[in-house]
Design an enzyme around this catalytic site. Sequence first.
Site, short mmCIF file in Angstrom:
data_model
loop_
_atom_site.label_atom_id
_atom_site.label_comp_id
_atom_site.label_asym_id
_atom_site.label_seq_id
_atom_site.Cartn_x
_atom_site.Cartn_y
_atom_site.Cartn_z
CG ASN A 1 48.07 23.33 37.13
OD1 ASN A 1 48.70 23.46 36.07
ND2 ASN A 1 48.13 22.22 37.85
CG ASP B 1 48.80 20.01 45.09
OD1 ASP B 1 49.68 19.17 44.84
OD2 ASP B 1 49.02 21.24 45.11
CE LYS C 1 26.47 21.41 30.54
NZ LYS C 1 26.03 22.14 29.33
CG PHE D 1 60.19 22.49 38.41
CD1 PHE D 1 60.44 23.70 37.77
CD2 PHE D 1 60.82 21.34 37.95
CE1 PHE D 1 61.31 23.76 36.70
CE2 PHE D 1 61.70 21.40 36.87
CZ PHE D 1 61.95 22.62 36.25
CE LYS E 1 57.42 19.93 45.37
NZ LYS E 1 56.72 20.65 44.28
CE LYS F 1 56.60 17.18 47.77
NZ LYS F 1 55.58 16.33 48.39
#
Length: 400
Positions: free
Chosen positions: A208, A277, A287, A322, A336, A340
């Site tokens: 990301n 995730d 490859k 976050f 969240k 959590k």
Amino acid sequence: MLKGKKIVLGITGSISAYKGVEILSLLKKKGAEVIVVMTKSAEKFVQPLTFATISGRPVIRDLFSLDDKLEVKHISLTKWADLILIAPATANIVSKIANGIADDILTATVLAAKVKTIFAPAMNKNMITNPIYLENVRKLISFGYEFIDSEYGVLACGDVGKGRLANTKKIISTIKCANLKKDYKNKTVLITASCTREPIDKVRFISNYSSGKMGFALAKIASDRGAKVILISGPHSLPSVKVSKMILIETAEEMKKEVLKYFPKADIIISAAAIADFRPKKSVYGKIKKSDNRKIMLELEETSDILAELGKKKGKKILIGFAAETDNLIKNASKKLKEKNLNLIIANNILAKDAGFGSDKNRAKIINSEGKVKNISLMEKSEMAIEILDEILKVKQKRN
């Protein structure tokens, strides 16, 4: 944060010396007391009278002159100052201080000082990448001096590259974060930062856009405030920060292993990393070759939910998460936080063009376990780190 702070502002012989006027003006507006020290070369670019008028104080220019109180200027300056800022800082001033040369008022003041000294370099792109200059920077950093990264852009000579003086607001933000209270002393803070990479084959991966800037800012500020900081980071291209322990990882599983290893030692855990995730169910050793007649199907599986696992075993520890969202910011972040078992969650909209991933700035909402929301306006991530750490202390104080 700057009200009443006593700052020595060093101006050296760079074309960016004129920006020192704006820096001085902003420092004064923030309530700081400022004495300007100029090198002879700096006077070729800006007249001392300009700085004297704005600061309301005489500009210090000569190492050997004594005032009517017969004070040795560089010594009296070091006793007066809370902080020294050199902006702009030339390769010449950096190199002289790195090698212990004190042949003018500014170098003598810095070498005699025991207060924090910060350099904001400005020079040609070839000078700022010269290995001799870079070695001098590394040397000064190892001694505890700080540097504000120069920016990329069009330089005074017409070249394009790194070497422009950092944005004045960023410089002021850095000064705000200096000389913080040691209110995290005797606390161990575990911080995760950056992204993870989940390999598809030996040359490709899923990841990301997280740069690690927020996590690194938190690590630096927590360390400056006296904490013992354990920083676990994924791949990044950021300058190193001074922490008690730095661990580099690649994948989410590696992150999990290191976090669980150091979790028992931490009083506070801040999960600022953007952990992938999903990962490929199977990773190819070599490859994967491209073929016009072949469709490649990539089967994904979920990675471990590290934060949820920590929430189940946190006990009296403080756990911070976050939430990078695209819509329903407070609703999704609050969900969240509850699921959590977090004490605080910092939520931000990743679609904002002027903040978030990769940016030096961010805006966010800090939500606590009681559902209270604190809005954080657009600011440098270093300043946001102060806000977050302040909120964490409030959680801790409520418990005591």
